[in-house]
Design a protein around this motif. Structure first.
Motif, short mmCIF file in Angstrom:
data_model
loop_
_atom_site.label_atom_id
_atom_site.label_comp_id
_atom_site.label_asym_id
_atom_site.label_seq_id
_atom_site.Cartn_x
_atom_site.Cartn_y
_atom_site.Cartn_z
N GLU A 1 0.81 -1.22 0.00
CA GLU A 1 0.00 0.00 0.00
C GLU A 1 0.85 1.27 0.00
N ALA A 2 2.15 1.14 0.24
CA ALA A 2 3.02 2.31 0.39
C ALA A 2 3.27 3.00 -0.95
N ASP A 3 3.59 4.29 -0.87
CA ASP A 3 3.97 5.02 -2.08
C ASP A 3 5.40 4.67 -2.50
N GLU A 4 6.21 4.21 -1.55
CA GLU A 4 7.60 3.83 -1.85
C GLU A 4 8.09 2.95 -0.72
N VAL A 5 8.92 1.95 -1.06
CA VAL A 5 9.60 1.12 -0.07
C VAL A 5 11.09 1.34 -0.24
N LEU A 6 11.77 1.67 0.86
CA LEU A 6 13.19 2.03 0.82
C LEU A 6 13.99 1.18 1.78
N LEU A 7 15.26 0.98 1.46
CA LEU A 7 16.21 0.31 2.33
C LEU A 7 17.40 1.24 2.54
N THR A 8 17.97 1.21 3.74
CA THR A 8 19.12 2.07 4.03
C THR A 8 20.22 1.29 4.74
N ASN A 9 21.46 1.60 4.40
CA ASN A 9 22.61 1.19 5.20
C ASN A 9 23.76 2.15 4.95
N SER A 10 24.83 2.01 5.70
CA SER A 10 25.89 3.01 5.65
C SER A 10 26.74 2.93 4.39
N ILE A 11 26.67 1.83 3.65
CA ILE A 11 27.46 1.69 2.43
C ILE A 11 26.66 2.12 1.21
N ASN A 12 25.45 1.59 1.05
CA ASN A 12 24.62 1.91 -0.11
C ASN A 12 23.68 3.09 0.11
N ARG A 13 23.65 3.58 1.35
CA ARG A 13 22.84 4.74 1.70
C ARG A 13 21.35 4.48 1.52
N LEU A 14 20.76 4.94 0.43
CA LEU A 14 19.30 4.87 0.26
C LEU A 14 18.98 4.12 -1.04
N MET A 15 18.27 3.01 -0.92
CA MET A 15 17.91 2.18 -2.07
C MET A 15 16.39 2.04 -2.12
N ASP A 16 15.83 1.99 -3.32
CA ASP A 16 14.39 1.79 -3.44
C ASP A 16 14.09 0.39 -3.97
N ALA A 17 12.92 -0.12 -3.63
CA ALA A 17 12.51 -1.47 -4.02
C ALA A 17 11.44 -1.41 -5.09
#
Length: 280
Positions: free
Chosen positions: A234-250
């Motif tokens: 239902e989300a407008d965006e799903v994101l993943l974060t970590n210190s190496i790749n920073r901000l990633m979208d799914a």
């Protein structure tokens, strides 16, 4: 090949050795931190060392590790290797001990650091799979620190790869979303940037903390609340974060396409992160 820092010495990889009685090897009794090095400096070093100190406190041997000395060692190691852009891993074990589970009364920690090439920026959206073979134990203190045992994450990633996905989402014992295998999870919906709270089994990631701090500048309200699997669809965006790749979208989860309706907000977040780290 870059050399290894071990207990204050910089040596070739083949010269670095861990005792066969080391509790990190035998029992996973230790911690690690993975950090990005850019422009020959560690990004968010204070936050990483603070989490390391917290983890040492949980494991009960904080007094045996000289953190100011470790900080100096980080700087000396990066300078000695001329590492302008790299991934730094710091590993701390309780050191060698007698047979059995009981820790030694006076531990002598083993500390080593490695530098690896920075991987290419993740320029494609991720395919996700919800792991079914393992769960994140949100009741365990280990869910809140970077403890060495990572086999639940290894199994979850292997399951995801077997299904053709890039990464796995790990649920906790209640069935709500905790994290990905090496990343925190966010969703954007109705102007909010939502992420599972630490009490749901989410690791208190350094990039997670930064993104929550930057959310308002990106026009989003930061919220920590439980996320259910249905919330992803239902989300407008799903994101993943970590210190190496920073901000990633799914782009999809379990084969179902995910919405990608908050691109402008995502790009604002990326720009804010870049301005925090890449100046100079």
């Amino acid at each position: 090949m870059m050399r290894v820092w071990q207990d204050g010495r910089i040596v070739m990889p083949e010269e670095a050795h861990v005792s066969i009685a080391d509790r990190g090897l035998l029992l996973g009794d230790g911690l690690f931190e993975t950090m990005a090095v850019r422009n020959a400096r560690v990004l968010d070093l204070d936050a990483h060392l603070k989490r390391l100190a917290s983890g040492l406190g949980v494991l009960g041997f904080a007094g045996a590790v000289d953190l100011p000395k470790l900080r100096s060692g980080v700087a000396l190691y990066i300078a000695a290797e001329g590492a302008a852009c790299a991934v730094l891993r710091v590993t701390v074990t309780r050191g060698a001990g007698p047979r059995g589970l009981a820790p030694p009364e006076a531990p002598r920690p083993t500390i080593f650091m490695t530098l690896s090439p920075m991987p290419p920026a993740c320029e494609t959206s991720l395919s996700l799979h919800i792991a079914t073979g393992t769960r994140r134990n949100e009741h365990s203190a280990l869910s809140r620190i970077k403890a060495l045992p990572y086999l639940d994450n290894v199994l979850a990633l292997s399951e995801a790869r077997a299904h053709g996905a890039d990464d796995a989402l790990m649920l906790n014992t209640r069935g709500t979303v905790a994290c990905a295998t090496v990343a925190n999870v966010f969703v954007i919906r109705e102007g909010r940037l939502e992420t599972p709270p630490v009490c749901d089994g989410a690791l208190p990631g350094t990039m997670r903390a930064l993104v929550l701090c930057l959310a308002k500048q990106a026009g989003l309200a930061p919220v920590e609340n439980s996320l259910h699997v249905k919330d992803l669809a239902e989300a407008d965006e799903v994101l993943l974060t970590n210190s190496i790749n920073r901000l990633m979208d799914a782009k999809d989860c379990n084969g179902t396409l995910l919405h990608r309706r908050a691109g402008a907000a995502v790009e604002r977040l990326r720009a804010l992160i870049a301005s925090r780290f890449d100046a100079g």
